[in-house]
Design a protein around this motif. Structure first.
Motif, PDB file in Angstrom:
ATOM      1  N   GLY A  26       0.797  -1.218   0.000  1.00 51.58           N
ATOM      2  CA  GLY A  26       0.000   0.000   0.000  1.00 51.58           C
ATOM      3  C   GLY A  26       0.833   1.272   0.000  1.00 51.58           C
ATOM      4  N   ILE A  27       2.149   1.133  -0.088  1.00 50.70           N
ATOM      5  CA  ILE A  27       3.040   2.299  -0.142  1.00 50.70           C
ATOM      6  C   ILE A  27       3.895   2.193  -1.398  1.00 50.70           C
ATOM      7  CG2 ILE A  27       4.932   3.541   0.937  1.00 50.70           C
ATOM      8  CD1 ILE A  27       4.003   2.497   3.625  1.00 50.70           C
ATOM      9  N   ALA A  28       3.867   3.237  -2.221  1.00 52.67           N
ATOM     10  CA  ALA A  28       4.690   3.261  -3.431  1.00 52.67           C
ATOM     11  C   ALA A  28       6.016   3.920  -3.090  1.00 52.67           C
ATOM     12  CB  ALA A  28       3.971   4.027  -4.540  1.00 52.67           C
ATOM     13  N   PHE A  29       7.055   3.115  -2.951  1.00 59.48           N
ATOM     14  CA  PHE A  29       8.353   3.621  -2.504  1.00 59.48           C
ATOM     15  C   PHE A  29       8.934   4.659  -3.468  1.00 59.48           C
ATOM     16  CE2 PHE A  29      10.496   0.955   0.940  1.00 59.48           C
ATOM     17  CZ  PHE A  29       9.288   0.654   1.549  1.00 59.48           C
ATOM     18  N   ASP A  30       8.625   4.559  -4.709  1.00 56.48           N
ATOM     19  CA  ASP A  30       9.277   5.432  -5.684  1.00 56.48           C
ATOM     20  C   ASP A  30       8.771   6.870  -5.665  1.00 56.48           C
ATOM     21  OD1 ASP A  30       9.600   2.790  -8.173  1.00 56.48           O
ATOM     22  OD2 ASP A  30      10.914   3.423  -6.533  1.00 56.48           O
ATOM     23  N   TYR A  31       7.540   7.087  -5.187  1.00 52.68           N
ATOM     24  CA  TYR A  31       7.048   8.459  -5.263  1.00 52.68           C
ATOM     25  C   TYR A  31       6.210   8.919  -4.085  1.00 52.68           C
ATOM     26  CZ  TYR A  31       2.841   6.166  -7.145  1.00 52.68           C
ATOM     27  OH  TYR A  31       1.754   5.358  -7.332  1.00 52.68           O
ATOM     28  N   GLU A  32       5.951   8.038  -3.118  1.00 53.92           N
ATOM     29  CA  GLU A  32       5.189   8.494  -1.959  1.00 53.92           C
ATOM     30  C   GLU A  32       6.132   8.880  -0.832  1.00 53.92           C
ATOM     31  OE1 GLU A  32       2.019   5.170  -1.812  1.00 53.92           O
ATOM     32  OE2 GLU A  32       1.027   7.028  -1.201  1.00 53.92           O
ATOM     33  N   THR A  33       5.760   9.934  -0.108  1.00 54.43           N
ATOM     34  CA  THR A  33       6.604  10.411   0.973  1.00 54.43           C
ATOM     35  C   THR A  33       6.112   9.849   2.291  1.00 54.43           C
ATOM     36  OG1 THR A  33       7.014  12.449  -0.245  1.00 54.43           O
ATOM     37  CG2 THR A  33       7.596  12.436   2.086  1.00 54.43           C
ATOM     38  N   TYR A  34       6.577   8.658   2.599  1.00 60.27           N
ATOM     39  CA  TYR A  34       6.303   8.054   3.893  1.00 60.27           C
ATOM     40  C   TYR A  34       7.608   7.957   4.672  1.00 60.27           C
ATOM     41  CZ  TYR A  34       1.472   6.408   3.494  1.00 60.27           C
ATOM     42  OH  TYR A  34       0.112   6.333   3.417  1.00 60.27           O
ATOM     43  N   THR A  35       7.486   7.982   5.959  1.00 56.11           N
ATOM     44  CA  THR A  35       8.603   7.645   6.831  1.00 56.11           C
ATOM     45  C   THR A  35       8.307   6.306   7.483  1.00 56.11           C
ATOM     46  OG1 THR A  35       9.289   9.918   7.290  1.00 56.11           O
ATOM     47  CG2 THR A  35       9.837   8.263   8.940  1.00 56.11           C
ATOM     48  N   ILE A  36       9.281   5.428   7.424  1.00 52.10           N
ATOM     49  CA  ILE A  36       9.191   4.142   8.103  1.00 52.10           C
ATOM     50  C   ILE A  36      10.106   4.187   9.321  1.00 52.10           C
ATOM     51  CG2 ILE A  36       9.466   1.650   7.933  1.00 52.10           C
ATOM     52  CD1 ILE A  36       7.325   2.695   6.069  1.00 52.10           C
ATOM     53  N   GLY A  37       9.542   3.872  10.458  1.00 52.05           N
ATOM     54  CA  GLY A  37      10.320   3.890  11.683  1.00 52.05           C
ATOM     55  C   GLY A  37      10.386   2.516  12.325  1.00 52.05           C
ATOM     56  N   TRP A  38      11.478   2.260  12.998  1.00 51.38           N
ATOM     57  CA  TRP A  38      11.628   1.054  13.806  1.00 51.38           C
ATOM     58  C   TRP A  38      11.577   1.457  15.278  1.00 51.38           C
ATOM     59  CZ3 TRP A  38      11.495  -3.950  12.482  1.00 51.38           C
ATOM     60  CH2 TRP A  38      11.713  -4.298  11.139  1.00 51.38           C
ATOM     61  N   PHE A  39      10.800   0.716  16.034  1.00 46.55           N
ATOM     62  CA  PHE A  39      10.658   0.920  17.460  1.00 46.55           C
ATOM     63  C   PHE A  39      10.877  -0.415  18.153  1.00 46.55           C
ATOM     64  CE2 PHE A  39       8.706   5.161  17.391  1.00 46.55           C
ATOM     65  CZ  PHE A  39       8.331   5.233  16.055  1.00 46.55           C
ATOM     66  N   ARG A  40      11.097  -0.373  19.452  1.00 49.11           N
ATOM     67  CA  ARG A  40      11.210  -1.620  20.196  1.00 49.11           C
ATOM     68  C   ARG A  40      10.627  -1.446  21.590  1.00 49.11           C
ATOM     69  NH1 ARG A  40      17.712  -2.296  21.589  1.00 49.11           N
ATOM     70  NH2 ARG A  40      17.824  -0.636  23.175  1.00 49.11           N
ATOM     71  N   GLN A  41      10.162  -2.556  22.138  1.00 45.10           N
ATOM     72  CA  GLN A  41       9.626  -2.550  23.488  1.00 45.10           C
ATOM     73  C   GLN A  41      10.161  -3.750  24.251  1.00 45.10           C
ATOM     74  OE1 GLN A  41       5.327  -2.354  23.861  1.00 45.10           O
ATOM     75  NE2 GLN A  41       5.524  -1.451  25.893  1.00 45.10           N
ATOM     76  N   ALA A  42      10.977  -3.465  25.243  1.00 42.71           N
ATOM     77  CA  ALA A  42      11.547  -4.503  26.088  1.00 42.71           C
ATOM     78  C   ALA A  42      10.553  -4.862  27.192  1.00 42.71           C
ATOM     79  CB  ALA A  42      12.863  -4.022  26.682  1.00 42.71           C
ATOM     80  N   PRO A  43      10.671  -6.042  27.767  1.00 40.62           N
ATOM     81  CA  PRO A  43       9.751  -6.455  28.834  1.00 40.62           C
ATOM     82  C   PRO A  43       9.738  -5.445  29.978  1.00 40.62           C
ATOM     83  CG  PRO A  43      11.073  -8.311  28.111  1.00 40.62           C
ATOM     84  CD  PRO A  43      11.626  -7.106  27.428  1.00 40.62           C
ATOM     85  N   VAL A  95      10.519  -6.718  21.623  1.00 38.09           N
ATOM     86  CA  VAL A  95       9.709  -6.858  20.419  1.00 38.09           C
ATOM     87  C   VAL A  95       9.997  -5.633  19.557  1.00 38.09           C
ATOM     88  CG1 VAL A  95       7.400  -7.042  19.436  1.00 38.09           C
ATOM     89  CG2 VAL A  95       7.933  -8.155  21.630  1.00 38.09           C
ATOM     90  N   TYR A  96      10.363  -5.879  18.332  1.00 38.51           N
ATOM     91  CA  TYR A  96      10.696  -4.800  17.410  1.00 38.51           C
ATOM     92  C   TYR A  96       9.537  -4.580  16.447  1.00 38.51           C
ATOM     93  CZ  TYR A  96      15.487  -4.639  19.085  1.00 38.51           C
ATOM     94  OH  TYR A  96      16.601  -4.479  19.870  1.00 38.51           O
ATOM     95  N   TYR A  97       9.114  -3.344  16.343  1.00 35.54           N
ATOM     96  CA  TYR A  97       7.996  -2.957  15.490  1.00 35.54           C
ATOM     97  C   TYR A  97       8.451  -1.999  14.408  1.00 35.54           C
ATOM     98  CZ  TYR A  97       5.191  -4.433  19.557  1.00 35.54           C
ATOM     99  OH  TYR A  97       4.621  -5.125  20.604  1.00 35.54           O
ATOM    100  N   CYS A  98       7.820  -2.081  13.254  1.00 40.93           N
ATOM    101  CA  CYS A  98       7.979  -1.018  12.278  1.00 40.93           C
ATOM    102  C   CYS A  98       6.642  -0.292  12.134  1.00 40.93           C
ATOM    103  CB  CYS A  98       8.488  -1.527  10.930  1.00 40.93           C
ATOM    104  SG  CYS A  98       7.391  -2.637  10.034  1.00 40.93           S
ATOM    105  N   ALA A  99       6.737   0.954  11.738  1.00 44.55           N
ATOM    106  CA  ALA A  99       5.557   1.790  11.627  1.00 44.55           C
ATOM    107  C   ALA A  99       5.733   2.732  10.446  1.00 44.55           C
ATOM    108  CB  ALA A  99       5.341   2.583  12.911  1.00 44.55           C
ATOM    109  N   ALA A 100       4.621   3.185   9.903  1.00 42.90           N
ATOM    110  CA  ALA A 100       4.656   4.092   8.755  1.00 42.90           C
ATOM    111  C   ALA A 100       3.804   5.320   9.027  1.00 42.90           C
ATOM    112  CB  ALA A 100       4.151   3.379   7.493  1.00 42.90           C
ATOM    113  N   GLY A 101       4.296   6.462   8.580  1.00 47.44           N
ATOM    114  CA  GLY A 101       3.550   7.697   8.747  1.00 47.44           C
ATOM    115  C   GLY A 101       4.012   8.738   7.764  1.00 47.44           C
ATOM    116  N   THR A 102       3.334   9.882   7.791  1.00 47.10           N
ATOM    117  CA  THR A 102       3.687  10.998   6.901  1.00 47.10           C
ATOM    118  C   THR A 102       3.894  12.247   7.750  1.00 47.10           C
ATOM    119  OG1 THR A 102       1.337  11.385   6.512  1.00 47.10           O
ATOM    120  CG2 THR A 102       2.503  10.038   4.901  1.00 47.10           C
ATOM    121  N   PRO A 103       4.975  12.297   8.501  1.00 51.13           N
ATOM    122  CA  PRO A 103       5.204  13.456   9.371  1.00 51.13           C
ATOM    123  C   PRO A 103       5.390  14.734   8.581  1.00 51.13           C
ATOM    124  CG  PRO A 103       7.139  12.051   9.262  1.00 51.13           C
ATOM    125  CD  PRO A 103       6.043  11.320   8.573  1.00 51.13           C
TER     126      PRO A 103
END
Length: 128
Positions: A26-43, A95-103
Motif C-alpha cells: 500500500g506504499i509506493a516507494f518510488d514516489y510516496e513520501t512516507y517515513t518508516i520507523g523502527w521501534f522496540r519494546q523490552a519487557p 519486540v521490534y515494530y515497524c511503523a509508517a507515517g507521513t510526518p
C-alpha cells in the motif's frame, strides 16, 4: 490500505547480528513520501524509537543509543525497509515494530504520534 509485516527476529547469542525486515504494502516507494520507523519494546519498559527513514529521499535518523550498531536501509524493488543490528546485547531483547507515517517535517524523528500504521512486531531475544 497500508500494511506492515515484520520478520527476521529470533534467538541469538550476544555479539551476534540480525537483519529485521519490514515488508510493506500500500506504499509506493518510488514516489510516496512516507517515513518508516523502527521501534522496540523490552519487557516491562515503554516502547522506544530506534531509527527511521524517509523512503522518498532516503534521509535517516537514529537515536543516539542505537548509533553505530543499528543500520536502517531500504529496497525499493521489494517495498521493504530493513534494520540491521550488529553486536547484539542482552539488553536489545525486545519486540521490534515497524511503523509508517507521513510526518509534516518529512522525518518525524521517531515521534510515535506521527505514525499511523504499525506492524505486529517481531521478537528478538539475545542470550548472554
Amino acid at each position: 490500505e497500508v500494511q506492515l509485516v515484520e520478520s527476521g527476529g529470533g534467538f541469538v547469542q550476544a555479539g551476534g547480528s540480525l537483519r529485521l525486515s519490514c515488508a510493506t504494502s500500500g506504499i509506493a516507494f518510488d514516489y510516496e513520501t512516507y517515513t518508516i520507523g523502527w521501534f522496540r519494546q523490552a519487557p516491562g519498559k515503554e516502547r522506544e524509537g530506534v531509527s527511521c527513514m524517509n523512503i522518498r529521499d532516503g534521509m535517516t535518523y537514529t537515536k543516539t543509543y542505537a548509533q553505530g550498531r543499528f543500520t536502517i536501509s531500504k529496497d525499493n524493488a521489494k517495498n521493504t525497509v530493513y534494520l540491521y543490528v550488529d553486536s547484539l546485547k542482552p539488553e536489545d531483547t525486545a519486540v521490534y515494530y515497524c511503523a509508517a507515517g507521513t510526518p509534516g517535517d518529512g522525518l518525524g524523528y521517531l515521534r510515535e504520534s506521527e505514525y499511523d500504521y504499525w506492524g505486529q512486531g517481531t521478537q528478538v531475544t539475545v542470550s548472554s
